[in-house]
Design an enzyme around this catalytic site. Structure first.
Site, PDB file in Angstrom:
ATOM      1  N   GLU A 496     -72.487  33.195 -13.854  1.00 45.64           N
ATOM      2  CA  GLU A 496     -70.740  33.595 -13.234  1.00 45.64           C
ATOM      3  C   GLU A 496     -71.402  32.870 -11.762  1.00 45.64           C
ATOM      4  O   GLU A 496     -70.740  32.492 -11.228  1.00 45.64           O
ATOM      5  CB  GLU A 496     -70.677  34.935 -13.002  1.00 45.64           C
ATOM      6  CG  GLU A 496     -70.117  35.566 -15.035  1.00 45.64           C
ATOM      7  CD  GLU A 496     -69.326  37.032 -14.320  1.00 45.64           C
ATOM      8  OE1 GLU A 496     -69.676  37.389 -12.902  1.00 45.64           O
ATOM      9  OE2 GLU A 496     -69.203  37.266 -15.290  1.00 45.64           O
ATOM     10  N   LYS A 608     -76.765  33.238 -11.752  1.00 47.00           N
ATOM     11  CA  LYS A 608     -76.285  34.853 -11.093  1.00 47.00           C
ATOM     12  C   LYS A 608     -77.685  34.555 -12.667  1.00 47.00           C
ATOM     13  O   LYS A 608     -78.364  35.943 -12.821  1.00 47.00           O
ATOM     14  CB  LYS A 608     -75.368  34.784 -12.059  1.00 47.00           C
ATOM     15  CG  LYS A 608     -75.177  36.280 -12.033  1.00 47.00           C
ATOM     16  CD  LYS A 608     -73.638  36.497 -11.724  1.00 47.00           C
ATOM     17  CE  LYS A 608     -73.347  37.823 -11.890  1.00 47.00           C
ATOM     18  NZ  LYS A 608     -71.692  38.430 -11.968  1.00 47.00           N
TER      19      LYS A 608
HETATM   20  C1  BGC Z   1     -72.163  39.635 -15.416  1.00 44.30           C
HETATM   21  C2  BGC Z   1     -71.900  39.795 -16.171  1.00 44.30           C
HETATM   22  C3  BGC Z   1     -71.011  40.965 -16.800  1.00 44.30           C
HETATM   23  C4  BGC Z   1     -70.866  42.009 -16.216  1.00 44.30           C
HETATM   24  C5  BGC Z   1     -70.334  43.386 -16.817  1.00 44.30           C
HETATM   25  C6  BGC Z   1     -71.444  41.010 -14.460  1.00 44.30           C
HETATM   26  O1  BGC Z   1     -72.285  40.825 -13.090  1.00 44.30           O
HETATM   27  O2  BGC Z   1     -72.171  38.649 -14.973  1.00 44.30           O
HETATM   28  O3  BGC Z   1     -71.736  38.562 -17.863  1.00 44.30           O
HETATM   29  O4  BGC Z   1     -70.289  40.809 -18.442  1.00 44.30           O
HETATM   30  O5  BGC Z   1     -71.397  41.888 -14.856  1.00 44.30           O
HETATM   31  O6  BGC Z   1     -72.517  44.027 -17.094  1.00 44.30           O
END
Ligand code: BGC
Length: 784
Positions: A496, A608
């Site tokens: 992300e 990330k």
């Molecule tokens: C992550 C996602 C994840 C979400 C819930 C986010 O910080 O980047 O990949 O699905 O958290 O755990």
């Protein structure tokens, strides 16, 4: 990342808090939460704590408030509503007054405090000694359980002993559904606040038999009912006064004539019910008789049942390690919370924070399929089934969502949801993660391979795989500028810190696997199950021509690769970006998402979480070891692990590459992510994906379990400091025990027909049940 540790002991079956530190109250409310897949009760004190009412939480899986998302500037197709997990009346709440003075751990003096989360018994116990300002001393011992055998029931046994005084004691027992306000925050991982107007009070009763409160969630239509009653053992109250406290709250006030040294034992039985549709409605009378029946059985009965349920769980699902009690404690704690949080009933899944906090509003993500599913699949496949059923139940909503995004055929699963509606308000790191469709299909394929359960695939699996496969032809295209390869633009991969890119490697590779599997299923059904095949293809209007298009797109899928460096590119533009200036980023600027605008982050080469590295694991067979090494060596140094989903994948890959130190380092973080609050946000709930990652690290990392072309493989190695480890897996109708020791790996077939497996470079045929078959080679890894 600032590390925030407390001493939780190193008992491998207990998590222990041995002193009272108010600053740890919210964190420990998460760690000491209890649940049964339906109810999750945060580990707050029965009497609460002054100024910390917002730390309470009693969550109901699958039950949510719905509220419109307010955008400053909206656009077509944005998610319209947020769904937020509902919290209901606290089932354990009590208060004590000594000669008119209210007991609160923040007042008076705490003389001793000890809490234990009992991973073997499924209980939370608490022992404390507390002194009033006037020097009167009380001993309190409580034990609490959220029943694993009766999903509506919570039982609290509460024992109070006045040590040095006699006099009037009042114990009040509450059912209080007054909506709590969540904290306001810029942190996207924190949940949002409740609108109190959304609760419509229905009933609020207090009489000599018990308490009952019920409400309707206006926005989503759910009805919640809680009922409670108390029983005294031995010494009885002088009087009990029922009281209604407004529309949401009711109480019983018990007056007691306390004597120094004499213990008062109260057991509080509480039930939570919820339903959405009228035909699921449960009458007040039925709830009351359920309550009465529970009281008659008593705490001891439920404690024993709880122990048996936990025994059954550990029997199949434990991972024992020798040599590092703290890691063992972390590992068990993680598996315990997964078990407590996983939905077992239709329409429920496992939230990113389990049932331990309101973080991420209680949403379900891809975390379930990619990180958590394997643990259940290989230990208790019947629980994994429910996750597939859950996705099937969302299929109609996913079809509607696809239409909203101008996808004329098939279905698009929401990035985050509870009841099926897309709830991601920030589409670049939400809806754009189209890989969710491929992740779901991937989990179905894993289920099929590991269980051989054709029926589930025929009933629901094939339909989900086909409907979701249709997405790719709709959002991708043959690009003349890329040699007519099949390209997928404007997507976000798992990482992300990079958003809205063309040809995210992970997405394209997973879409390719998805399309291939969809086409394999088509031909399998056509040959082996023609009746069901006809029915399905007609219902879905699926033709051979469309399936040929799937195969063609898979064959011509564009998978970005840099010839010069020999690495798979995270996306088309990844190499065009400057590397993030890690050397000049102070430690307190992590996680980056809390300190930099997304655009600042997106412009740079910085991850990330595992993205291409994740593809190396999930699609392991597609890569040579050298390719994996080059990719890992490139991506690992630019990954911040700001998501707790990252470290486990790096541990697994490091293992495969023989980077023993790194594998051990990442694993240590994963195993104690929440116990040591590595990300400083466990107070909002545990990280269930990371907990699932713990199991993956051990079984698929250190023990190297893979199914390659239908063949079961292991490549065991031992993390430094761990002398032995043992676990069991269920696979294709067998249960297998694997025990890794310095002199080799012992395999036993515990049930099921003979099996051939490959351990390192040795082939073993397990013919006889309960007999040791030993592979002598253990992979020797180089320290990195
Ligand atoms: C992550 C996602 C994840 C979400 C819930 C986010 O910080 O980047 O990949 O699905 O958290 O755990």
């Amino acid at each position: 990342m600032q590390k925030h540790t407390q001493n939780l002991g190193n008992n491998p079956w207990r998590v222990t808090e041995s002193s009272f530190r108010p600053e740890h109250y919210s964190l420990n409310a998460t760690l000491f939460a209890l649940g049964n897949g339906y109810i999750g009760l945060r580990g707050t004190f029965e009497e609460g704590l002054e100024g910390a009412a917002d730390q309470h939480g009693c969550y109901l899986n699958g039950v949510y408030f719905s509220e419109p998302i307010t955008y400053g500037e909206s656009a077509y197709g944005y998610a319209k509503n947020n769904q937020r997990i509902a919290s209901t009346a606290l089932p354990h709440q009590l208060s004590i007054k000594l000669n008119g003075e209210l007991m609160d751990m923040k007042r008076g003096k705490v003389l001793g405090h000890h809490r234990e989360l009992q991973l073997d018994n499924g209980l939370l116990s608490r022992d404390l000694r507390w002194q009033t300002e006037g020097g009167q001393t009380l001993k309190i011992e409580s034990r609490r359980l959220v029943s694993l055998t009766d999903r509506h029931l919570i039982v609290t046994e509460y024992r109070v002993t006045p040590e040095n005084f006699s006099g009037r004691l009042e114990i009040s027992s509450y059912l209080d559904a007054t909506p709590a306000q969540a904290e306001a925050s810029d942190d996207p991982r924190v949940g949002s606040g409740i609108n109190p107007d959304d609760l419509k009070p229905l009933e609020c009763q207090a009489d000599e038999h018990g308490l009952l409160v019920s409400q309707r969630l206006r926005s989503s239509g759910f009805t919640l009912v809680s009922a409670a009653t108390d029983r005294f053992h031995g010494k009885q109250p002088l009087s009990t006064q029922p009281e209604r406290l407004g529309s949401y709250s009711a109480a019983h006030h018990h007056q007691l004539d306390a004597k120094a040294g004499e213990t008062i034992t109260l057991t509080k039985y509480a039930l939570c019910y919820s339903w959405l549709h009228e035909n699921e409605e449960v009458s007040t009378q039925k709830i009351q008789s359920h309550l009465l029946a529970s009281c008659q059985k008593g705490f001891g009965h439920y404690a024993q049942q709880q122990r048996q349920a936990m025994d059954r769980f550990w029997q199949d699902s434990d991972i024992e390690i020798e040599g590092d009690p703290e890691l063992q404690q972390g590992l068990r704690f993680n598996l315990f919370h997964l078990f407590q949080s996983l939905g077992r009933t239709p329409g429920t899944n496992i939230a990113a924070k389990g049932l331990t906090g309101h973080g991420y509003d209680g949403h379900y993500f891809w975390d379930s399929e990619i990180y958590i599913f394997p643990f259940f699949l290989y230990t208790q496949p019947e629980l994994a089934r429910n996750l597939i059923q859950f996705r099937y139940s969302l299929l109609d909503a996913a079809r509607d969502r696809a239409r909203e995004l101008a996808i004329s055929k098939g279905a698009l699963f929401p990035w985050r949801t509870i009841g099926g509606e897309e709830c991601s308000a920030y589409y670049p790191a939400g809806t754009a993660q189209f890989h969710i469709n491929a992740d779901v299909a991937y989990s179905i394929k894993q289920y099929h391979l590991a269980t051989g359960d054709n029926q589930l695939i025929l009933d629901v699996g094939a339909e989900v795989v086909w409907e979701t496969a249709r997405l790719w032809l709709q959002i991708g295209h043959y690009n003349p500028h890329r040699d007519n390869r099949f390209c997928i633009n404007e997507v976000t991969g798992p990482d992300e810190y990079t958003a809205l890119v063309n040809n995210n490697y992970f997405t394209n590779a997973m879409a390719q696997a998805h399309l291939r599997y969809a086409s394999e299923l088509y031909h399998w059904l056509q040959c082996d199950h023609p009746g069901r095949f006809e029915e399905l293809v007609q219902n879905l209007n699926l033709s051979e021509a469309e399936v040929n298009e799937w195969r063609e797109a898979a064959e011509r899928m564009f998978l970005p690769y840099d010839d010069e460096s020999g690495i798979h590119l995270q996306d088309d533009s990844f190499l065009d970006k400057p590397r993030w200036d890690f050397a000049n980023t102070p430690k307190d600027k992590y996680p980056l998402l809390l300190h930099y605008h997304p655009l600042t982050i997106y412009r740079h080469q910085v991850c990330k979480q595992a993205d291409t590295v994740l593809a190396l694991f999930l699609l392991s067979e597609n890569f040579s070891l050298e390719e994996k090494r080059r990719d890992y060596d490139f991506y690992e140094p630019i990954t911040t692990h700001d998501s707790t989903l990252s470290a486990c994948m790096h541990s697994i890959l490091a293992n495969e590459l023989g980077y023993a130190d790194k594998a051990r380092h990442y694993f240590s973080q994963v195993a104690r992510m929440d116990l040591d609050n590595h990300h400083n946000n466990t107070q909002h709930g545990v990280h269930t994906a990371c907990m699932g990652g713990t199991w993956l690290c051990m079984v698929q990392g250190f023990a190297g379990m893979r199914i390659h072309k239908g063949q079961l493989h292991f490549a065991p190695t031992r993390p430094e400091g761990i002398t032995h480890y043992r676990f069991k897996v269920r696979i294709q109708g067998r249960q297998l025990s694997v025990s890794v020791a310095p002199n080799g790996t012992r395999y036993q077939l515990l049930s099921g027909p003979p099996l051939t497996l490959i351990s390192g470079d040795q082939e073993l045929r397990l013919e006889q049940p309960n007999t040791d078959y030993t592979a002598t080679t253990l992979r020797e890894d180089n320290a990195s």
